[in-house]
Scaffold this active site. Structure first.
Site, PDB file in Angstrom:
ATOM      1  N   ASP A 119      26.801-117.961  66.807  1.00 54.41           N
ATOM      2  CA  ASP A 119      26.195-116.865  67.840  1.00 54.41           C
ATOM      3  C   ASP A 119      27.175-116.342  68.697  1.00 54.41           C
ATOM      4  O   ASP A 119      28.182-117.000  68.953  1.00 54.41           O
ATOM      5  CB  ASP A 119      24.956-117.448  68.564  1.00 54.41           C
ATOM      6  CG  ASP A 119      23.787-117.875  67.738  1.00 54.41           C
ATOM      7  OD1 ASP A 119      23.538-117.320  66.695  1.00 54.41           O
ATOM      8  OD2 ASP A 119      23.245-118.936  68.175  1.00 54.41           O
ATOM      9  N   ASP A 135      19.573-112.491  64.159  1.00 54.24           N
ATOM     10  CA  ASP A 135      18.437-112.734  65.003  1.00 54.24           C
ATOM     11  C   ASP A 135      17.924-111.539  65.510  1.00 54.24           C
ATOM     12  O   ASP A 135      16.672-111.448  65.646  1.00 54.24           O
ATOM     13  CB  ASP A 135      19.008-113.518  66.568  1.00 54.24           C
ATOM     14  CG  ASP A 135      19.491-114.960  65.998  1.00 54.24           C
ATOM     15  OD1 ASP A 135      19.209-115.496  64.994  1.00 54.24           O
ATOM     16  OD2 ASP A 135      20.397-115.525  66.712  1.00 54.24           O
TER      17      ASP A 135
END
Length: 200
Positions: A119, A135
């Site tokens: 991330d 995402d």
């Protein structure tokens, strides 16, 4: 005809996966774990995080559980896609399903290959959980699908998604197992009602 649509789905999914994986490779090669690089000072930045769970730290260190969930989710979405592949009416859903599958595969590759998800997108202003490109595709697509189900599609369309009915181009629905059309049923009901009135 359906082969072409499956090819388009596959191509779209691959492009999303490639884009997602490329952005992650760039981040890993340019940032140390935990390092951040401001894009808009105090608002948005790149920050490298290795996430073993979901957003907000849920299901941390449950990598294989999340991987299995992703596979089951994708299987279900492919089943739905197959049920609506022949209708232009469901084109928005088909596109969004492809986006979800692409995003899910992007994160699944990380979980299987690395044991965590990379991330790096962080909205510091609102302290939003750090996320990635995959995402975005999943979250935005799910939101748009919910909006479509509320404002565009009918309850009968849920039966089509689940494989119980088929929607014809004229907007009518046919039972998949029996082949009964709602128009035929309405016509029968009308005849029955007329016969009842005549009997009176």
């Amino acid at each position: 005809m359906h082969k072409k649509k499956y090819f388009i789905l596959t191509l779209g999914v691959l492009l999303i996966v490639l884009f997602d994986q490329l952005t992650k490779i760039i981040v890993v090669n340019n940032l140390a774990l935990g390092e951040s690089k401001p894009v808009i000072e105090g608002v948005f930045e790149f920050q490298y995080l290795e996430n073993t769970g979901m957003a907000w730290g849920m299901l941390s260190n449950k990598t294989w559980l999340l991987a299995i969930f992703s596979i089951v989710l994708m299987a279900g979405l492919i089943y739905v896609y197959h049920n609506i592949i022949g209708s232009r009416y469901y084109l928005p859903l088909r596109i969004l399903i492809g986006c979800i599958i692409g995003g899910a595969i992007g994160n699944l590759i990380d979980r299987i290959r690395l044991g965590y998800v990379v991330d790096f997108l962080y909205f510091k202003l609102i302290n939003f959980p750090i996320f990635n490109v995959a995402d975005i595709f999943v979250t935005v697509s799910v939101i748009l699908i919910l909006i479509l189900l509320i404002f565009k599609y009918k309850w009968k369309d849920l039966d089509v998604l689940l494989g119980d009915k088929i929607r014809l181009e004229d907007g009518s629905y046919v039972e998949k197992r029996t082949g009964k059309s709602e128009k035929t049923e309405k016509a029968k009901d009308a005849v029955t009602a007329e016969d009842t009135d005549n009997d009176k």
